[in-house]
Design a protein around this motif. Structure first.
Motif, mmCIF file in Angstrom:
data_model
loop_
_atom_site.group_PDB
_atom_site.id
_atom_site.type_symbol
_atom_site.label_atom_id
_atom_site.label_comp_id
_atom_site.label_asym_id
_atom_site.label_seq_id
_atom_site.Cartn_x
_atom_site.Cartn_y
_atom_site.Cartn_z
ATOM 1 N N LEU A 334 0.825 -1.214 0.000
ATOM 2 C CA LEU A 334 0.000 0.000 0.000
ATOM 3 C C LEU A 334 0.856 1.259 0.000
ATOM 4 C CD1 LEU A 334 -3.192 0.553 0.267
ATOM 5 C CD2 LEU A 334 -2.397 -1.806 0.229
ATOM 6 N N VAL A 335 1.982 1.229 0.701
ATOM 7 C CA VAL A 335 2.889 2.388 0.691
ATOM 8 C C VAL A 335 3.458 2.589 -0.706
ATOM 9 C CG1 VAL A 335 5.061 3.309 1.574
ATOM 10 C CG2 VAL A 335 3.481 2.184 3.138
ATOM 11 N N LEU A 336 3.914 1.496 -1.334
ATOM 12 C CA LEU A 336 4.433 1.571 -2.708
ATOM 13 C C LEU A 336 3.352 2.036 -3.671
ATOM 14 C CD1 LEU A 336 6.553 -1.714 -2.805
ATOM 15 C CD2 LEU A 336 7.426 0.633 -2.817
ATOM 16 N N LEU A 337 2.133 1.613 -3.424
ATOM 17 C CA LEU A 337 1.003 2.020 -4.259
ATOM 18 C C LEU A 337 0.813 3.542 -4.194
ATOM 19 C CD1 LEU A 337 -1.316 0.599 -5.952
ATOM 20 C CD2 LEU A 337 -2.741 0.914 -3.921
ATOM 21 N N GLY A 338 0.909 4.095 -2.983
ATOM 22 C CA GLY A 338 0.794 5.541 -2.821
ATOM 23 C C GLY A 338 1.918 6.285 -3.508
ATOM 24 N N LEU A 339 3.127 5.749 -3.420
ATOM 25 C CA LEU A 339 4.279 6.390 -4.068
ATOM 26 C C LEU A 339 4.136 6.367 -5.589
ATOM 27 C CD1 LEU A 339 7.176 4.930 -1.876
ATOM 28 C CD2 LEU A 339 6.322 7.282 -1.856
ATOM 29 N N GLY A 340 3.691 5.244 -6.129
ATOM 30 C CA GLY A 340 3.495 5.144 -7.572
ATOM 31 C C GLY A 340 2.427 6.098 -8.061
ATOM 32 N N TRP A 341 1.355 6.222 -7.297
ATOM 33 C CA TRP A 341 0.288 7.172 -7.633
ATOM 34 C C TRP A 341 0.837 8.592 -7.630
ATOM 35 C CZ3 TRP A 341 -1.556 11.350 -4.935
ATOM 36 C CH2 TRP A 341 -2.750 11.920 -5.394
ATOM 37 N N SER A 342 1.625 8.921 -6.621
ATOM 38 C CA SER A 342 2.167 10.278 -6.481
ATOM 39 C C SER A 342 3.033 10.651 -7.672
ATOM 40 C CB SER A 342 2.978 10.372 -5.191
ATOM 41 O OG SER A 342 3.463 11.674 -4.990
ATOM 42 N N ALA A 343 3.981 9.778 -8.032
ATOM 43 C CA ALA A 343 4.877 10.066 -9.158
ATOM 44 C C ALA A 343 4.094 10.220 -10.455
ATOM 45 C CB ALA A 343 5.909 8.940 -9.298
ATOM 46 N N SER A 344 3.138 9.345 -10.677
ATOM 47 C CA SER A 344 2.361 9.381 -11.919
ATOM 48 C C SER A 344 1.460 10.602 -11.990
ATOM 49 C CB SER A 344 1.518 8.107 -12.043
ATOM 50 O OG SER A 344 2.329 6.951 -12.017
ATOM 51 N N THR A 345 0.839 10.956 -10.872
ATOM 52 C CA THR A 345 -0.096 12.084 -10.854
ATOM 53 C C THR A 345 0.630 13.421 -10.986
ATOM 54 O OG1 THR A 345 -1.646 10.828 -9.474
ATOM 55 C CG2 THR A 345 -1.903 13.223 -9.523
ATOM 56 N N VAL A 346 1.712 13.589 -10.258
ATOM 57 C CA VAL A 346 2.459 14.844 -10.319
ATOM 58 C C VAL A 346 3.033 15.052 -11.717
ATOM 59 C CG1 VAL A 346 4.545 16.021 -9.513
ATOM 60 C CG2 VAL A 346 2.989 14.978 -7.866
ATOM 61 N N ALA A 347 3.742 14.046 -12.228
ATOM 62 C CA ALA A 347 4.362 14.179 -13.553
ATOM 63 C C ALA A 347 3.320 14.238 -14.660
ATOM 64 C CB ALA A 347 5.317 13.011 -13.797
ATOM 65 N N GLY A 348 2.253 13.454 -14.533
ATOM 66 C CA GLY A 348 1.202 13.449 -15.551
ATOM 67 C C GLY A 348 0.468 14.770 -15.626
ATOM 68 N N SER A 349 0.189 15.376 -14.472
ATOM 69 C CA SER A 349 -0.495 16.669 -14.450
ATOM 70 C C SER A 349 0.383 17.761 -15.046
ATOM 71 C CB SER A 349 -0.872 17.029 -13.010
ATOM 72 O OG SER A 349 -1.756 16.071 -12.451
ATOM 73 N N ALA A 350 1.688 17.715 -14.746
ATOM 74 C CA ALA A 350 2.607 18.693 -15.327
ATOM 75 C C ALA A 350 2.707 18.504 -16.843
ATOM 76 C CB ALA A 350 3.993 18.562 -14.687
ATOM 77 N N LEU A 351 2.744 17.250 -17.279
ATOM 78 C CA LEU A 351 2.828 16.955 -18.711
ATOM 79 C C LEU A 351 1.585 17.446 -19.446
ATOM 80 C CD1 LEU A 351 4.325 15.552 -21.065
ATOM 81 C CD2 LEU A 351 3.102 13.451 -20.453
ATOM 82 N N LEU A 352 0.414 17.230 -18.858
ATOM 83 C CA LEU A 352 -0.835 17.679 -19.467
ATOM 84 C C LEU A 352 -0.840 19.192 -19.635
ATOM 85 C CD1 LEU A 352 -3.775 17.383 -20.398
ATOM 86 C CD2 LEU A 352 -4.456 17.408 -17.978
ATOM 87 N N THR A 353 -0.372 19.908 -18.629
ATOM 88 C CA THR A 353 -0.366 21.371 -18.676
ATOM 89 C C THR A 353 0.539 21.891 -19.782
ATOM 90 O OG1 THR A 353 -0.865 21.544 -16.314
ATOM 91 C CG2 THR A 353 0.137 23.458 -17.366
#
Length: 423
Positions: A334-353
């Motif tokens: 679950l901790v790794l799951l949160g970390l993977g979500w964080s990296a994907s969401t932060v970078a993905g949101s920046a990429l979309l912008t």
């Protein structure tokens, strides 16, 4: 636009002035995220309990979260449109104001014992979550390519404080609610109301100049003056679609597994304390290292950081699947799951912008939040079916299909690394 907005044009819109406004914007949004996370955490922690109590059937307990998620999806696009025309300040305040009405109606619904009204109230509460999600995009309206990931991640990180504190206000809230003779279990919502009111005032008073309106004026002024190097960035629709998909997929994977973890742990003998501790660590994984992933995306690249996130998600799913009989292994997963979500969401949101032109940016941001919320709702529902069919370990492997797709489609979005200087 808005006649009351401070004007930042011409010489006032210099690089130094824009940088100053951006720093102030990030701090204001971070404070707003603390208040929003506090309000949302206190609300959601009791949602399932209230739904079961008012409906009289535990089978309906999950509808509270489903209603909030649906409300988030329904408000995401209109809130983005409101931002486009009137700025982030009014849009964020409006989202929190709608949620405030929803919170008050939750208390009324419990007092009246009306389950339909309770679900309608939670639907309105979802607007607050939509505002929280839009805050991360507001953080990058004036950011440069070199700092976009960092600025976005700071605002995401600020959610940690409210998300952790919110559920812990249940006890004091109940004492306060009893003293005021409020309906049972609704006392904690007093803190929610207070946080929402403070958040609304913060955005209306402190988020000036409005970052999105300022960004629009800067682009228009530079284009009109034909400033050297002020080239309008090309729109990259394929990259933008990939970013939307990557964020939604990571969110769907995270929600599907996270939502079924309490059920799985309880069925394997864990008590509520262990379940709560596991979910707290998961939340920390989601938000605590967001700035690290933001800086990483600025220096390594957006797609590269998304792929790092997918690697973390693979590690999480394999750990949870093959270690499903161990509470420790599930917690690590679950901790790794949160970390993977964080990296994907932060970078993905920046990429979309940065992949979207100024005219398409807010539309796609709103659509991204809509898709993200719909995928979460569908994932939570389907995860229960899959859990009953092939178990927790099987669920973890099935949702891994989304990770494979994100990795497989990544060549479509690859481009140059973020530039250190922008024009």
């Amino acid at each position: 636009m808005s006649g009351s907005e401070p004007q930042t044009t011409g010489a006032d819109a210099s690089a130094l002035e824009v940088a100053r406004i951006q720093r102030r914007t990030v701090w204001v949004l971070s404070a707003g995220q603390v208040l929003g996370g506090l309000a949302f955490g206190a609300t959601i922690s009791l949602g399932a309990v209230l739904a079961a109590a008012v409906s009289g059937d535990d089978a309906f307990s999950g509808l509270a979260t489903a209603a909030v998620t649906l409300g988030t999806a329904l408000v995401a696009v209109p809130l983005a449109a409101l931002s486009r025309h009137f700025g982030r300040r009014r849009a964020l305040a409006t989202g929190m104001a709608i949620a405030l009405v929803g919170v008050v109606l939750v208390v009324v619904a419990v007092g009246l014992g009306s389950f339909p009204l309770l679900l309608a109230a939670f639907l309105l509460v979802g607007a607050g979550q939509a505002a929280n999600l839009q805050s991360r995009f507001a953080a990058v309206d004036l950011a440069t390519d070199a700092s976009r990931g960092r600025d976005l991640s700071i605002v995401v990180w600020a959610t940690t404080i409210g998300a952790v504190l919110g559920p812990n206000l249940t006890g004091p809230g109940e004492v306060l609610g009893d003293a005021l003779r409020m309906p049972p279990l609704t006392g904690p919502y007093l803190f929610t109301v207070g946080a929402q009111v403070l958040g609304i005032l913060l955005y209306l008073i402190a988020l000036r100049p409005d970052p999105l309106l300022t960004a629009q004026r800067v682009v228009a002024d530079r284009a009109e003056a034909k400033v050297a190097g002020a080239i309008v960035k090309p729109d990259r629709p394929i990259t933008a679609r990939y970013a939307i998909f990557a964020v939604a997929a990571a969110h769907g994977v995270m929600v599907s597994v996270m939502a079924m973890t309490p059920v799985h742990l309880i069925h394997h003998g864990a008590d509520l304390t262990i379940v709560g501790f596991t979910l707290s660590l998961h939340i920390l994984g989601m938000y605590l290292l967001a700035p690290v992933f933001g800086i990483m995306s600025d220096h390594l690249g957006r797609v590269q950081t998304i792929l790092i996130g997918q690697g973390l998600l693979v590690a999480a799913l394999l750990t949870a699947s093959f270690g499903q009989e161990s509470t420790l292994a599930v917690t690590i997963g679950l901790v790794l799951l949160g970390l993977g979500w964080s990296a994907s969401t932060v970078a993905g949101s920046a990429l979309l912008t940065e992949a979207s032109s100024e005219t398409m940016r807010t539309r796609r941001q709103g659509f991204s939040d809509f898709v993200m919320s719909i995928v979460a709702a569908a994932g939570a529902i389907l995860a229960g079916i899959v859990l009953g069919w092939i178990g927790y370990g099987g669920l973890a492997l099935v949702v891994g299909i989304a990770v494979v797709l994100v990795v497989g489609l990544s060549p479509l979005a690859r481009g140059p690394r973020p530039a250190a200087v922008t024009g």
